[in-house]
Design a protein around this motif. Structure first.
Motif, PDB file in Angstrom:
ATOM      1  N   ALA A  62     -50.634  -8.001 -26.520  1.00 59.95           N
ATOM      2  CA  ALA A  62     -51.343  -6.867 -27.105  1.00 59.95           C
ATOM      3  C   ALA A  62     -50.930  -5.578 -26.398  1.00 59.95           C
ATOM      4  CB  ALA A  62     -52.855  -7.077 -26.994  1.00 59.95           C
ATOM      5  N   GLU A  63     -50.599  -4.579 -27.170  1.00 58.63           N
ATOM      6  CA  GLU A  63     -50.066  -3.339 -26.599  1.00 58.63           C
ATOM      7  C   GLU A  63     -51.088  -2.553 -25.799  1.00 58.63           C
ATOM      8  OE1 GLU A  63     -48.256  -1.040 -29.668  1.00 58.63           O
ATOM      9  OE2 GLU A  63     -46.800  -2.601 -30.211  1.00 58.63           O
ATOM     10  N   GLN A  64     -52.378  -2.685 -26.146  1.00 57.04           N
ATOM     11  CA  GLN A  64     -53.429  -1.955 -25.427  1.00 57.04           C
ATOM     12  C   GLN A  64     -54.275  -2.886 -24.554  1.00 57.04           C
ATOM     13  OE1 GLN A  64     -52.981  -1.085 -29.010  1.00 57.04           O
ATOM     14  NE2 GLN A  64     -51.542   0.350 -28.070  1.00 57.04           N
ATOM     15  N   ASP A  65     -53.666  -3.917 -24.043  1.00 54.61           N
ATOM     16  CA  ASP A  65     -54.376  -4.915 -23.249  1.00 54.61           C
ATOM     17  C   ASP A  65     -54.564  -4.409 -21.819  1.00 54.61           C
ATOM     18  OD1 ASP A  65     -55.351  -7.205 -22.001  1.00 54.61           O
ATOM     19  OD2 ASP A  65     -54.060  -8.543 -23.138  1.00 54.61           O
ATOM     20  N   HIS A  66     -55.832  -4.255 -21.385  1.00 57.14           N
ATOM     21  CA  HIS A  66     -56.088  -3.781 -20.025  1.00 57.14           C
ATOM     22  C   HIS A  66     -56.227  -4.940 -19.034  1.00 57.14           C
ATOM     23  CE1 HIS A  66     -60.145  -4.844 -21.296  1.00 57.14           C
ATOM     24  NE2 HIS A  66     -60.568  -4.725 -20.049  1.00 57.14           N
ATOM     25  N   LEU A  67     -56.365  -6.175 -19.539  1.00 56.60           N
ATOM     26  CA  LEU A  67     -56.471  -7.342 -18.661  1.00 56.60           C
ATOM     27  C   LEU A  67     -55.099  -7.978 -18.406  1.00 56.60           C
ATOM     28  CD1 LEU A  67     -59.682  -9.050 -20.114  1.00 56.60           C
ATOM     29  CD2 LEU A  67     -59.465  -7.762 -17.978  1.00 56.60           C
ATOM     30  N   VAL A  68     -54.296  -8.089 -19.451  1.00 51.56           N
ATOM     31  CA  VAL A  68     -52.934  -8.620 -19.327  1.00 51.56           C
ATOM     32  C   VAL A  68     -51.992  -7.577 -19.922  1.00 51.56           C
ATOM     33  CG1 VAL A  68     -51.367 -10.514 -19.851  1.00 51.56           C
ATOM     34  CG2 VAL A  68     -53.816 -10.973 -19.569  1.00 51.56           C
ATOM     35  N   PRO A  69     -51.527  -6.628 -19.118  1.00 49.34           N
ATOM     36  CA  PRO A  69     -50.657  -5.564 -19.644  1.00 49.34           C
ATOM     37  C   PRO A  69     -49.399  -6.154 -20.295  1.00 49.34           C
ATOM     38  CG  PRO A  69     -51.394  -5.050 -17.408  1.00 49.34           C
ATOM     39  CD  PRO A  69     -51.795  -6.464 -17.678  1.00 49.34           C
ATOM     40  N   PRO A  70     -48.838  -5.452 -21.281  1.00 49.85           N
ATOM     41  CA  PRO A  70     -47.664  -5.976 -21.988  1.00 49.85           C
ATOM     42  C   PRO A  70     -46.532  -6.444 -21.075  1.00 49.85           C
ATOM     43  CG  PRO A  70     -48.507  -4.060 -23.125  1.00 49.85           C
ATOM     44  CD  PRO A  70     -49.312  -4.178 -21.862  1.00 49.85           C
ATOM     45  N   ASP A  71     -46.232  -5.667 -20.031  1.00 47.19           N
ATOM     46  CA  ASP A  71     -45.133  -6.053 -19.141  1.00 47.19           C
ATOM     47  C   ASP A  71     -45.424  -7.368 -18.426  1.00 47.19           C
ATOM     48  OD1 ASP A  71     -43.569  -3.919 -19.808  1.00 47.19           O
ATOM     49  OD2 ASP A  71     -44.096  -2.705 -18.051  1.00 47.19           O
ATOM     50  N   ALA A  72     -46.694  -7.661 -18.201  1.00 53.54           N
ATOM     51  CA  ALA A  72     -47.048  -8.921 -17.550  1.00 53.54           C
ATOM     52  C   ALA A  72     -46.693 -10.106 -18.427  1.00 53.54           C
ATOM     53  CB  ALA A  72     -48.545  -8.938 -17.221  1.00 53.54           C
ATOM     54  N   SER A  73     -46.819  -9.945 -19.744  1.00 51.12           N
ATOM     55  CA  SER A  73     -46.465 -11.022 -20.685  1.00 51.12           C
ATOM     56  C   SER A  73     -44.975 -11.044 -20.990  1.00 51.12           C
ATOM     57  CB  SER A  73     -47.236 -10.855 -21.996  1.00 51.12           C
ATOM     58  OG  SER A  73     -48.589 -11.178 -21.840  1.00 51.12           O
ATOM     59  N   ARG A  74     -44.399  -9.863 -21.175  1.00 53.37           N
ATOM     60  CA  ARG A  74     -42.983  -9.788 -21.574  1.00 53.37           C
ATOM     61  C   ARG A  74     -42.048 -10.366 -20.520  1.00 53.37           C
ATOM     62  NH1 ARG A  74     -44.090  -4.322 -24.273  1.00 53.37           N
ATOM     63  NH2 ARG A  74     -43.841  -3.437 -22.184  1.00 53.37           N
ATOM     64  N   ALA A  75     -42.531 -10.516 -19.289  1.00 52.72           N
ATOM     65  CA  ALA A  75     -41.699 -11.067 -18.224  1.00 52.72           C
ATOM     66  C   ALA A  75     -41.233 -12.484 -18.535  1.00 52.72           C
ATOM     67  CB  ALA A  75     -42.480 -11.056 -16.899  1.00 52.72           C
TER      68      ALA A  75
END
Length: 356
Positions: free
Chosen positions: A298-311
């Motif tokens: 999710a682009e506006q995710d404050h718990l799991v920011p996008p960069d945390a997932s895209r890794a």
């Protein structure tokens, strides 16, 4: 007129009158409301291990998909967020497209569960559910959908048992816990986790909830309740609001040992990225993830920011890796109108292309 706010006595009187009307209407609205229900899709228990239950959802029509989907949710909240209500249900959307959906309900840990470890959740519970599904459907592997912390657990399981996971789907799943915009991880790194768990045993749900709410204190402690005034005369809107509130505060305690392991290995030491993550003595290598992967963030995710997932893209070993960038937040990805249109269809289409 009062300063630059452009507030006049007439506008103030009008706003006061509007508020009084809303509050008066709320008495009737709340009187007519009963208990707020959640979970709209019929389901049946098919497997159990202690407090952990595997449910199979029943759609209006028999599933057409040959390979079932197992949903593994986070431990911190109840999994009915994926089936919250009739018009906000990821499960209902997937069932309508012919998917066969199962979900793990972790239950409510108590003091007897104090020493449940990550190995129990990943090998015993997820592993047990996967074994049941493989046997029940006569298949060597199933589709695994991991959400948030359940996504991290799913990454561990799929890395250790790649032969058991045909396709892996992750939603708002943290992989790199040390991105600069990850406030939750920054806080967690300052905690003496050993002292916390040794003192408390299980980590209380209220403590966890307070931590998450403090990430956006104005929005989650004040603004939403001020905004609630606008819907006090709308029964349906109030039911939706209270249903969400019920989910937010329906949080289980966290089994102490699993909390200790997860916090230290991932929040503090970032072992998916740095290496050395272990489950019951076995080392987890994301490079073992060679099955097709769909990673939804999710682009506006404050718990799991996008960069945390895209890794995940740079760490997995799959040649068939797909990302879906969702315009919304950590919760909106399940319940928003946009999510109902985009997420189930994306998952179904992606799986269909890999079932041929």
């Amino acid at each position: 007129m009062i300063g630059p706010l452009n507030i006049t006595l007439d506008s103030l009187a009008e706003e006061t009158g509007r508020l009084q009307r809303k509050l008066s209407a709320s008495v009737e609205t709340l009187r007519e409301m009963g208990d707020v229900d959640f979970g709209v899709t019929p389901r049946e228990e098919v497997w159990r291990d202690g407090k952990v239950v595997l449910y199979r959802f029943k759609g209006e029509h028999a599933p057409t998909a040959r390979v079932p989907i197992l949903i593994a949710y986070a431990l911190v909240n109840r999994p009915y967020m994926v089936d919250l209500q009739a018009d906000r249900s990821l499960v209902k959307g997937l069932l309508a497209r012919g998917e066969d959906i199962y979900i793990i309900d972790w239950g409510y840990p108590d003091r007897s569960d104090r020493f449940l470890a990550m190995e129990d959740y990943i090998e015993r519970f997820i592993g047990g559910a996967v074994e049941y599904l493989c046997n029940a459907h006569g298949l060597p592997s199933i589709n695994l959908l991991g959400i948030c912390q359940g996504g991290a657990f799913s990454l561990c399981y799929a890395s250790l048992h790649p032969d058991k996971v045909k396709n892996l789907i992750t939603m708002v799943t943290p992989v790199d816990f040390h991105t600069s915009d990850n406030m939750l991880s920054n806080w967690n790194r300052e905690i003496d986790v050993d002292l916390l768990v040794d003192t408390l045993g299980n980590v209380p749900a209220d403590m966890m909830n307070f931590t998450y709410l403090m990430l956006k204190p104005w929005r989650l402690f004040a603004q939403k309740y001020v905004g609630m005034v606008d819907i006090l005369d709308d029964r349906q809107a109030m039911e939706d609001f209270l249903r969400m509130e019920k989910w937010i505060f329906d949080s289980p305690d966290q089994a102490g040992e699993a909390f200790r392991e997860f916090s230290k290995q991932f929040f503090q030491e970032n072992r998916f990225v740095t290496g050395g993550a272990k489950v019951g003595g076995r080392e987890v290598h994301l490079g073992m993830l060679e099955m097709p992967i769909l990673n939804i963030y999710a682009e506006q995710d404050h718990l799991v920011p996008p960069d945390a997932s895209r890794a995940l893209r740079g760490l997995c070993g799959s040649d068939d890796y797909t990302e879906l960038s969702f315009k919304g937040g950590h919760i909106g990805i399940y319940v928003s109108g946009r999510a109902q249109k985009e997420v189930p269809q994306t998952i179904h289409d992606w799986l269909a292309q890999r079932s041929r």
